[in-house]
Design a protein around this motif. Sequence first.
Motif, mmCIF file in Angstrom:
data_model
loop_
_atom_site.group_PDB
_atom_site.id
_atom_site.type_symbol
_atom_site.label_atom_id
_atom_site.label_comp_id
_atom_site.label_asym_id
_atom_site.label_seq_id
_atom_site.Cartn_x
_atom_site.Cartn_y
_atom_site.Cartn_z
ATOM 1 N N MET A 1 -1.389 4.696 -2.817
ATOM 2 C CA MET A 1 -1.920 4.284 -1.561
ATOM 3 C C MET A 1 -1.020 3.202 -0.997
ATOM 4 N N ASP A 2 -0.939 3.145 0.323
ATOM 5 C CA ASP A 2 -0.112 2.155 1.006
ATOM 6 C C ASP A 2 -0.882 0.861 1.185
ATOM 7 N N VAL A 3 -0.211 -0.262 0.897
ATOM 8 C CA VAL A 3 -0.787 -1.586 1.088
ATOM 9 C C VAL A 3 0.201 -2.396 1.917
ATOM 10 N N ARG A 4 -0.311 -3.047 2.972
ATOM 11 C CA ARG A 4 0.520 -3.939 3.776
ATOM 12 C C ARG A 4 -0.171 -5.287 3.850
ATOM 13 N N ILE A 5 0.596 -6.351 3.590
ATOM 14 C CA ILE A 5 0.044 -7.691 3.547
ATOM 15 C C ILE A 5 0.785 -8.557 4.551
ATOM 16 N N GLY A 6 0.031 -9.209 5.418
ATOM 17 C CA GLY A 6 0.597 -10.181 6.344
ATOM 18 C C GLY A 6 0.490 -11.558 5.730
ATOM 19 N N ILE A 7 1.553 -12.329 5.835
ATOM 20 C CA ILE A 7 1.602 -13.670 5.265
ATOM 21 C C ILE A 7 1.768 -14.670 6.399
ATOM 22 N N GLN A 8 0.964 -15.732 6.386
ATOM 23 C CA GLN A 8 1.020 -16.740 7.437
ATOM 24 C C GLN A 8 2.406 -17.356 7.513
ATOM 25 N N ASN A 9 2.835 -17.666 8.736
ATOM 26 C CA ASN A 9 4.132 -18.289 9.012
ATOM 27 C C ASN A 9 5.318 -17.451 8.549
ATOM 28 N N SER A 10 5.117 -16.154 8.461
ATOM 29 C CA SER A 10 6.188 -15.236 8.093
ATOM 30 C C SER A 10 6.232 -14.107 9.118
ATOM 31 N N SER A 21 -6.522 1.835 -6.969
ATOM 32 C CA SER A 21 -7.451 2.433 -6.015
ATOM 33 C C SER A 21 -7.790 1.427 -4.922
ATOM 34 N N ALA A 22 -8.343 1.915 -3.835
ATOM 35 C CA ALA A 22 -8.722 1.047 -2.719
ATOM 36 C C ALA A 22 -9.776 0.031 -3.157
ATOM 37 N N GLU A 23 -10.680 0.428 -4.020
ATOM 38 C CA GLU A 23 -11.724 -0.473 -4.504
ATOM 39 C C GLU A 23 -11.139 -1.617 -5.323
ATOM 40 N N GLU A 24 -10.125 -1.317 -6.146
ATOM 41 C CA GLU A 24 -9.481 -2.362 -6.943
ATOM 42 C C GLU A 24 -8.775 -3.377 -6.056
ATOM 43 N N VAL A 25 -8.083 -2.892 -5.039
ATOM 44 C CA VAL A 25 -7.383 -3.788 -4.120
ATOM 45 C C VAL A 25 -8.389 -4.641 -3.356
ATOM 46 N N GLN A 26 -9.462 -4.036 -2.875
ATOM 47 C CA GLN A 26 -10.491 -4.784 -2.151
ATOM 48 C C GLN A 26 -11.115 -5.850 -3.037
ATOM 49 N N ALA A 27 -11.368 -5.540 -4.294
ATOM 50 C CA ALA A 27 -11.952 -6.515 -5.211
ATOM 51 C C ALA A 27 -11.010 -7.693 -5.437
ATOM 52 N N GLU A 61 -3.906 -4.778 4.796
ATOM 53 C CA GLU A 61 -4.210 -3.443 5.303
ATOM 54 C C GLU A 61 -4.093 -2.456 4.154
ATOM 55 N N ILE A 62 -5.183 -1.753 3.892
ATOM 56 C CA ILE A 62 -5.222 -0.784 2.805
ATOM 57 C C ILE A 62 -5.204 0.599 3.421
ATOM 58 N N GLY A 63 -4.149 1.348 3.144
ATOM 59 C CA GLY A 63 -3.996 2.681 3.715
ATOM 60 C C GLY A 63 -4.734 3.729 2.923
ATOM 61 N N SER A 64 -4.495 4.964 3.293
ATOM 62 C CA SER A 64 -5.148 6.073 2.603
ATOM 63 C C SER A 64 -4.537 6.254 1.216
ATOM 64 N N GLU A 65 -5.331 6.804 0.326
ATOM 65 C CA GLU A 65 -4.867 6.996 -1.046
ATOM 66 C C GLU A 65 -3.951 8.196 -1.186
ATOM 67 N N GLU A 66 -3.974 9.080 -0.214
ATOM 68 C CA GLU A 66 -3.123 10.258 -0.262
ATOM 69 C C GLU A 66 -1.998 10.078 0.747
ATOM 70 N N SER A 67 -0.769 10.089 0.274
ATOM 71 C CA SER A 67 0.361 9.882 1.168
ATOM 72 C C SER A 67 0.833 11.214 1.751
ATOM 73 N N ARG A 68 1.425 11.127 2.916
ATOM 74 C CA ARG A 68 1.976 12.327 3.537
ATOM 75 C C ARG A 68 3.289 12.669 2.875
ATOM 76 N N ARG A 69 3.526 13.908 2.693
ATOM 77 C CA ARG A 69 4.782 14.382 2.098
ATOM 78 C C ARG A 69 5.680 14.908 3.184
ATOM 79 N N VAL A 70 6.947 14.642 3.046
ATOM 80 C CA VAL A 70 7.934 15.121 4.004
ATOM 81 C C VAL A 70 8.878 16.058 3.260
ATOM 82 N N GLY A 71 9.151 17.192 3.842
ATOM 83 C CA GLY A 71 10.055 18.135 3.222
ATOM 84 C C GLY A 71 9.309 19.205 2.439
#
Length: 74
Positions: A1-10, A21-27, A61-71
Amino acid sequence: MDVRIGIQNSPRELGFESSQSAEEVQAQVAAALAGDAASLKFVDAKGTVYLVPAAALAYVEIGSEESRRVGFVA
């Protein structure tokens, strides 16, 4: 799953793909925001470790657990 983190002053965000899993990241984020942890520790799919101070979190930002495949995929 994709995770994006914003950091203050960056101006850049930290983005990576995690095997958690999304639940683990949320916890983890909820514990850090509640003051139970001084920092967040994430391990991406390649084994790289990211430590982010909880006080410097701007957003997570917690993205979907299934990533898109290219190719072509077998």
